[in-house]
Design an enzyme around this catalytic site. Structure first.
Site, short mmCIF file in Angstrom:
data_model
loop_
_atom_site.label_atom_id
_atom_site.label_comp_id
_atom_site.label_asym_id
_atom_site.label_seq_id
_atom_site.Cartn_x
_atom_site.Cartn_y
_atom_site.Cartn_z
N CYS A 27 0.81 -1.22 0.00
CA CYS A 27 0.00 0.00 0.00
C CYS A 27 0.84 1.27 0.00
O CYS A 27 0.61 2.18 -0.80
CB CYS A 27 -0.97 -0.01 1.17
SG CYS A 27 -0.21 -0.02 2.82
N ASN A 86 -5.88 1.31 -3.69
CA ASN A 86 -4.92 0.77 -2.74
C ASN A 86 -4.35 -0.53 -3.27
O ASN A 86 -4.81 -1.05 -4.28
CB ASN A 86 -5.57 0.59 -1.37
CG ASN A 86 -6.67 -0.45 -1.34
OD1 ASN A 86 -6.60 -1.39 -0.57
ND2 ASN A 86 -7.70 -0.32 -2.15
N HIS A 100 -2.37 0.63 6.92
CA HIS A 100 -2.82 0.55 5.53
C HIS A 100 -3.17 1.95 5.06
O HIS A 100 -3.80 2.72 5.79
CB HIS A 100 -4.02 -0.38 5.37
CG HIS A 100 -4.34 -0.66 3.94
ND1 HIS A 100 -3.56 -1.49 3.16
CD2 HIS A 100 -5.33 -0.21 3.13
CE1 HIS A 100 -4.07 -1.55 1.93
NE2 HIS A 100 -5.14 -0.77 1.89
#
Length: 104
Positions: free
Chosen positions: A13, A76, A64
C-alpha cells in the site's frame, strides 16, 4: 509487504503511493505510519481526490493507506492481490478508520 515498484511482486500500500507521488516529484517514501506522520488531518467534508486515507489493519496505528479518488472510493494495493479500487465505507466497517490526510 515492502513492494515499492510495479515490478514482480507488485506494490504494497505505501509503495503504491510512494511510486505515484514520485511521478509528480513528491517524496512520500516510507511505510503507512511514516506517510501518516508526513500528512495533516482533513475533515471528511473537505476531502479531495489525491488525499490519503488510513486504516489500522493488522496492528495498532496506521498500517494501511490508499489514495482517495472520489465518489467514496480509494485506490490501494496489498502486493499479493494487486491494486484495486475499494469503498471507504466498506473498509470503515472492516477496520478502524484513522482518517483522511493531506500532504502539507
Amino acid at each position: 509487504m515492502g513492494g515499492r515498484t510495479p515490478a514482480v511482486g507488485g506494490f504494497d500500500c505505501s509503495g503504491l503511493l510512494e511510486y505515484a507521488f514520485a511521478q509528480i516529484g513528491v517524496d512520500l517514501y516510507g511505510t503507512a505510519q511514516s506517510q501518516y506522520n508526513k500528512t495533516i488531518l482533513v475533515p471528511e467534508d473537505q476531502i479531495k481526490p489525491g488525499d490519503l486515507v488510513f486504516f489500522s489493519t493488522y496492528k495498532p496505528g496506521p498500517s494501511h493507506v490508499g489514495m482517495y479518488v472520489g465518489d467514496g472510493k480509494f485506490i490501494n494495493s496489498n502486493g499479493s492481490n494487486g491494486t484495486s479500487y475499494s469503498s471507504v465505507e466498506e473498509w470503515k466497517n472492516l477496520y478502524p478508520f484513522l482518517g483522511f490526510r493531506r500532504l502539507q
